[in-house]
Design a protein around this motif. Structure first.
Motif, mmCIF file in Angstrom:
data_model
loop_
_atom_site.group_PDB
_atom_site.id
_atom_site.type_symbol
_atom_site.label_atom_id
_atom_site.label_comp_id
_atom_site.label_asym_id
_atom_site.label_seq_id
_atom_site.Cartn_x
_atom_site.Cartn_y
_atom_site.Cartn_z
ATOM 1 N N GLU A 73 -49.683 36.808 -5.583
ATOM 2 C CA GLU A 73 -49.635 36.196 -6.911
ATOM 3 C C GLU A 73 -48.195 35.845 -7.279
ATOM 4 O O GLU A 73 -47.913 34.750 -7.782
ATOM 5 N N ALA A 74 -47.268 36.755 -7.042
ATOM 6 C CA ALA A 74 -45.858 36.507 -7.342
ATOM 7 C C ALA A 74 -45.343 35.326 -6.540
ATOM 8 O O ALA A 74 -44.643 34.453 -7.081
ATOM 9 N N ARG A 75 -45.676 35.255 -5.260
ATOM 10 C CA ARG A 75 -45.232 34.139 -4.425
ATOM 11 C C ARG A 75 -45.703 32.792 -4.975
ATOM 12 O O ARG A 75 -44.933 31.846 -5.067
ATOM 13 N N VAL A 76 -46.984 32.722 -5.327
ATOM 14 C CA VAL A 76 -47.558 31.462 -5.798
ATOM 15 C C VAL A 76 -46.925 31.036 -7.124
ATOM 16 O O VAL A 76 -46.509 29.884 -7.289
ATOM 17 N N VAL A 77 -46.819 31.941 -8.077
ATOM 18 C CA VAL A 77 -46.299 31.593 -9.405
ATOM 19 C C VAL A 77 -44.811 31.254 -9.333
ATOM 20 O O VAL A 77 -44.353 30.286 -9.956
ATOM 21 N N ILE A 78 -44.038 32.003 -8.568
ATOM 22 C CA ILE A 78 -42.603 31.732 -8.446
ATOM 23 C C ILE A 78 -42.375 30.405 -7.721
ATOM 24 O O ILE A 78 -41.500 29.615 -8.107
ATOM 25 N N GLU A 79 -43.168 30.118 -6.706
ATOM 26 C CA GLU A 79 -43.058 28.823 -6.029
ATOM 27 C C GLU A 79 -43.392 27.683 -6.993
ATOM 28 O O GLU A 79 -42.720 26.650 -7.004
ATOM 29 N N ASP A 80 -44.413 27.868 -7.831
ATOM 30 C CA ASP A 80 -44.758 26.859 -8.840
ATOM 31 C C ASP A 80 -43.606 26.660 -9.835
ATOM 32 O O ASP A 80 -43.306 25.534 -10.229
ATOM 33 N N PHE A 81 -42.964 27.760 -10.238
ATOM 34 C CA PHE A 81 -41.829 27.652 -11.154
ATOM 35 C C PHE A 81 -40.700 26.843 -10.521
ATOM 36 O O PHE A 81 -40.123 25.961 -11.151
ATOM 37 N N LYS A 82 -40.392 27.132 -9.256
ATOM 38 C CA LYS A 82 -39.302 26.415 -8.574
ATOM 39 C C LYS A 82 -39.664 24.945 -8.370
ATOM 40 O O LYS A 82 -38.806 24.066 -8.482
ATOM 41 N N ASP A 83 -40.927 24.656 -8.100
ATOM 42 C CA ASP A 83 -41.370 23.273 -7.976
ATOM 43 C C ASP A 83 -41.234 22.551 -9.317
ATOM 44 O O ASP A 83 -40.774 21.410 -9.374
ATOM 45 N N ASP A 84 -41.618 23.215 -10.388
ATOM 46 C CA ASP A 84 -41.471 22.646 -11.728
ATOM 47 C C ASP A 84 -40.000 22.389 -12.042
ATOM 48 O O ASP A 84 -39.644 21.354 -12.603
ATOM 49 N N HIS A 85 -39.146 23.322 -11.662
ATOM 50 C CA HIS A 85 -37.707 23.154 -11.871
ATOM 51 C C HIS A 85 -37.207 21.895 -11.154
ATOM 52 O O HIS A 85 -36.446 21.117 -11.720
ATOM 53 N N ASN A 86 -37.646 21.676 -9.935
ATOM 54 C CA ASN A 86 -37.176 20.535 -9.146
ATOM 55 C C ASN A 86 -37.741 19.197 -9.623
ATOM 56 O O ASN A 86 -37.063 18.183 -9.536
ATOM 57 N N HIS A 87 -38.975 19.185 -10.109
ATOM 58 C CA HIS A 87 -39.644 17.918 -10.380
ATOM 59 C C HIS A 87 -39.860 17.593 -11.856
ATOM 60 O O HIS A 87 -40.176 16.452 -12.174
ATOM 61 N N ARG A 88 -39.701 18.572 -12.755
ATOM 62 C CA ARG A 88 -39.970 18.292 -14.157
ATOM 63 C C ARG A 88 -38.865 18.729 -15.125
ATOM 64 O O ARG A 88 -38.808 18.251 -16.242
ATOM 65 N N HIS A 89 -38.005 19.637 -14.719
ATOM 66 C CA HIS A 89 -36.952 20.130 -15.615
ATOM 67 C C HIS A 89 -35.761 19.168 -15.611
ATOM 68 O O HIS A 89 -35.142 18.949 -14.585
ATOM 69 N N ARG A 90 -35.455 18.591 -16.774
ATOM 70 C CA ARG A 90 -34.352 17.631 -16.877
ATOM 71 C C ARG A 90 -33.040 18.370 -17.151
ATOM 72 O O ARG A 90 -33.019 19.340 -17.890
ATOM 73 N N HIS A 91 -31.967 17.877 -16.550
ATOM 74 C CA HIS A 91 -30.647 18.490 -16.702
ATOM 75 C C HIS A 91 -29.685 17.504 -17.346
ATOM 76 O O HIS A 91 -29.565 16.368 -16.891
ATOM 77 N N SER A 92 -29.001 17.945 -18.363
ATOM 78 C CA SER A 92 -28.028 17.075 -19.028
ATOM 79 C C SER A 92 -26.927 16.657 -18.054
ATOM 80 O O SER A 92 -26.429 15.541 -18.114
ATOM 81 N N SER A 93 -26.540 17.544 -17.134
ATOM 82 C CA SER A 93 -25.486 17.224 -16.176
ATOM 83 C C SER A 93 -25.914 16.158 -15.175
ATOM 84 O O SER A 93 -25.082 15.582 -14.484
ATOM 85 N N LEU A 94 -27.214 15.879 -15.088
ATOM 86 C CA LEU A 94 -27.729 14.837 -14.193
ATOM 87 C C LEU A 94 -28.150 13.597 -14.986
ATOM 88 O O LEU A 94 -28.945 12.792 -14.517
ATOM 89 N N GLY A 95 -27.637 13.459 -16.208
ATOM 90 C CA GLY A 95 -28.028 12.324 -17.033
ATOM 91 C C GLY A 95 -29.479 12.423 -17.461
ATOM 92 O O GLY A 95 -30.161 11.424 -17.610
ATOM 93 N N TYR A 96 -29.949 13.650 -17.660
ATOM 94 C CA TYR A 96 -31.331 13.947 -18.071
ATOM 95 C C TYR A 96 -32.362 13.510 -17.036
ATOM 96 O O TYR A 96 -33.488 13.187 -17.374
ATOM 97 N N LEU A 97 -31.952 13.526 -15.778
ATOM 98 C CA LEU A 97 -32.888 13.318 -14.679
ATOM 99 C C LEU A 97 -33.306 14.673 -14.148
ATOM 100 O O LEU A 97 -32.653 15.683 -14.396
ATOM 101 N N THR A 98 -34.391 14.707 -13.394
ATOM 102 C CA THR A 98 -34.808 15.946 -12.749
ATOM 103 C C THR A 98 -34.011 16.119 -11.465
ATOM 104 O O THR A 98 -33.513 15.140 -10.905
ATOM 105 N N PRO A 99 -33.878 17.356 -10.956
ATOM 106 C CA PRO A 99 -33.138 17.555 -9.710
ATOM 107 C C PRO A 99 -33.676 16.729 -8.544
ATOM 108 O O PRO A 99 -32.906 16.229 -7.726
#
Length: 194
Positions: free
Chosen positions: A118-144
């Protein structure tokens, strides 16, 4: 690169290895295990380097046991540089510390793991969300995943400038917050986290 710790509801430890590309802010490594040997770490690093087109110039990390091991030293020799941050200075590895803070607050603190799977699946989902949906001001509000690595030769969009001192951008680029006169000043607003 760094490690974080959590546990399942039965009290058994979970060790989480993460690595962030400082330029794109992408989470590149996802290992969630009960324990981890230096050999397992180097095997995963080898796969990660292959997947992302080769090793970085330098790996920045603290001087934990897995990171100072002979196995990792041999793996990195003539392949990638190693930069150890001084003990007790997490600000010297700020990008991964910022990521770990988000992982802790938005994932680990909100879940009680019944199993390692369960931990593996949820943490992997969090990291995927970070890479594909979390916008960063330092990237001009683009996702990683869309950031500088995909722009190739184009200039990075800049963050919007404020023309009205009573209007500030929230963390959502499409949402503007208007502040009433006498409200908090721009300096009092919480800053975007990376």
């Amino acid at each position: 690169m760094t490690f974080q710790f959590d546990s399942t509801v039965d009290g058994k430890a979970i060790k989480i290895a993460s690595m962030i590309d400082e330029h794109t802010r992408q989470s590149l490594l996802n290992i969630v295990e009960r324990s981890m040997t230096a050999q397992r770490l180097t095997d995963e690093l080898d796969q990660t380097f292959t997947l992302w087109g080769g090793p970085p110039l330098v790996l920045r990390m603290d001087n934990g046991p897995e990171f100072i091991s002979h196995v990792l030293q041999q793996f990195c020799r003539d392949r990638v540089g190693i930069s150890y941050i001084p003990p007790g200075t997490p600000w010297n590895n700020g990008h991964i510390e910022s990521f770990n803070n988000r992982l802790q607050k938005e994932c680990l603190n909100r879940n009680h793991w019944t199993s390692l799977l369960e931990a593996r699946v949820v943490i992997e989902d969090f990291k995927d969300d970070h890479n594909h949906r979390h916008r960063h001001s330092s990237l001009g509000y683009l996702t990683p995943s869309w950031g500088p690595s995909r722009l190739r030769g184009r200039t990075l969009p800049t963050a919007p400038t404020l023309t009205n001192p009573w209007v500030a951008r929230s963390t959502d680029i499409n949402h503007t917050v208007a502040l009433e006169h006498g409200g908090p000043t721009i300096g009092d607003l919480p800053r975007d986290s990376e």
